[in-house]
Design an enzyme around this catalytic site. Structure first.
Site, PDB file in Angstrom:
ATOM      1  N   GLY A  48       0.783  -1.227   0.000  1.00 25.77           N
ATOM      2  CA  GLY A  48       0.000   0.000   0.000  1.00 25.77           C
ATOM      3  C   GLY A  48       0.817   1.281   0.000  1.00 25.77           C
ATOM      4  O   GLY A  48       0.255   2.369  -0.069  1.00 25.77           O
ATOM      5  N   CYS A  68     -12.352   4.292 -29.041  1.00 31.11           N
ATOM      6  CA  CYS A  68     -13.581   5.043 -29.249  1.00 31.11           C
ATOM      7  C   CYS A  68     -14.384   5.163 -27.963  1.00 31.11           C
ATOM      8  O   CYS A  68     -15.511   4.667 -27.866  1.00 31.11           O
ATOM      9  CB  CYS A  68     -14.403   4.385 -30.349  1.00 31.11           C
ATOM     10  SG  CYS A  68     -13.484   4.306 -31.883  1.00 31.11           S
TER      11      CYS A  68
END
Ligand code: PLP
Length: 424
Positions: free
Chosen positions: A238, A342
């Site tokens: 983390g 797209c």
């Protein structure tokens, strides 16, 4: 000692001429991985925690060159899937040193881990559900296990990575002592584990260390009530890196002091599993500008990298630094940079000041080492990019560019579905 290496490498610190040459030689988009930096990052981290067991969390970047470099530096490896175990072994890891974290593990993953454990009694399997322990027992496994706990606190750069409070991960704190007593009857219960978040920076340290202290408390309480002793308490990874140029890196000495404080009462060795910290700033992506479009509201710069190359901006709203390495001296101009997919999600930045890109320029996208190539995909039938590794100033292709043949190799139609073979 590389433990003295700089705590952060910014995109501007890369050799810009080198990057341009690599783009010309190997084409774009291209991942450029600095193995010396990978090594430095690991060694700096390990030096800050001299008494802890530091494992590299493979899923941040499971490339063989990364794993082999870290193994050579003395790191052990934490894996969270059978493919990661397989790749760690291929890179030279001794299976006896591997830790496998099972999260809703598919049957073939458990089969693989159990088979591996039968030959390699040093393997440790971490599970975060009663069910998973039952499934291990059904397979005849009675080796080393750790219990993943859910401390009810999550931290990090995005809610999608704050795993510590997500019910998907770990056994609820309240249930851990009872589950531990049961698990210890069937397995060699050696540890308590938690991984509570990702991308933790200085401002998140209070929360992160509170979560770690909670995990340490749960371990202590479990040991006392179930009459057990643990070889290790693993507080996961983390640890973050600054993606933005103006954010300071973690001071590892401060982090180590705080973690030590949070785990002071622990009667077990501390384990840590950094992923992102080790690889994030050791890799960048080179991409070529193919379109520059002035619109009434903004300038849109089209490049050949896309969310298939690096999905973090689209998936986590992540910021990645971008630099024009062909013409770094040009005047800055606010531009949006996007790829050929797209969808409006296929943008790396919006109205960000960059040395005005022209068609054909090479842009570098920084901090792409963690969850970069690992999350690359073939959306829009795009072959995944090549990866070049730099080590001792030598550049080597460590992952060849995929071809369209690679993209099509696994598919067929119902009428010509012969010869594809069974799934391995
Ligand atoms: C992802 C993961 C890590 C590493 O997380 P980073 O944020 O990359 O440091 C460590 N342990 C486990 C169990 C993980 O799933």
């Amino acid at each position: 000692m590389t433990a003295d290496s700089p705590p952060v490498r910014r995109l501007a610190d890369w050799d810009q001429n080198r990057l341009r040459t690599l783009a010309e030689t190997h084409g774009t988009p291209l991942y450029v991985l600095d193995l010396d930096r990978v090594r430095e990052n690991y060694e700096r981290f390990a030096a800050a925690f001299p008494d802890a067991h530091v494992m590299y969390a493979a899923k941040a970047h499971t490339g063989r060159a990364v794993l082999a470099t870290l193994l050579d530096s003395g790191a052990d490896i934490e894996c969270a899937a059978r493919g990661e175990l397989r790749r760690a072994i291929a890179a030279g890891a001794d299976p006896n040193t591997l830790q496998y974290t099972a999260v809703n593990p598919p049957a073939q993953d458990l089969d693989f881990a159990v088979e591996l454990g039968a030959e390699n009694p040093g393997l440790t399997i971490t599970a975060g559900a009663r069910d998973t322990f039952d499934r291990l027992e059904d397979r005849g496994y009675d080796g080393r296990v750790a219990i993943r706990v859910n401390p009810g606190i999550g931290t990090g750069h995005h809610e999608k990575v704050a795993t510590g409070k997500d019910a998907k991960f770990g056994i609820h704190a309240r249930e851990v002592p009872a589950v531990a007593a049961e698990v210890a009857r069937s397995f060699d219960l050696v540890g308590i584990h938690a991984h509570v978040g990702s991308g933790v920076l200085t401002g998140d340290l209070d929360d992160h260390c509170r979560a770690i202290a909670t995990v340490a408390d749960i371990a202590g309480e479990t040991a006392a009530t179930a009459g057990l002793s643990f070889e290790f308490v693993d507080v996961g990874g983390g640890f973050g890196v600054p993606y933005r140029e103006d954010v300071e890196p973690l001071d590892l000495d401060v982090v180590a002091d705080r973690v030590r404080e949070a785990t002071a009462d622990l009667d077990a060795r501390l384990s840590l599993e950094p992923g992102r910290y080790v690889v994030a700033d050791a890799e960048c992506i080179l991409t070529r500008v193919n379109t520059v479009k002035e619109t009434p509201t903004s300038t849109v710069v089209g490049v050949d990298a896309s969310l298939a190359t690096l999905i973090r901006p689209a998936m986590f709203d992540s910021y990645h630094p971008i630099r024009n390495v062909t013409e770094p001296g040009r005047e800055n101009e606010p531009v949006s940079v996007g790829g050929p997919c797209c969808t409006s999600a296929d943008v790396f930045c919006t109205d960000r000041p960059i040395a005005r890109p022209g068609r054909g320029d090479i842009l570098a996208i920084g901090n792409a080492g963690a969850y970069g190539y690992e999350l690359a995909n073939q959306f829009h039938s795009q072959p995944r990019p090549a990866e070049v590794a730099i080590e001792d100033s030598e550049a080597t292709v460590v992952r060849r560019r995929e071809t369209l043949e690679d993209v099509m190799r696994v598919e067929s139609t119902p009428t010509d579905a012969t010869g594809l073979g069974d799934e391995p």
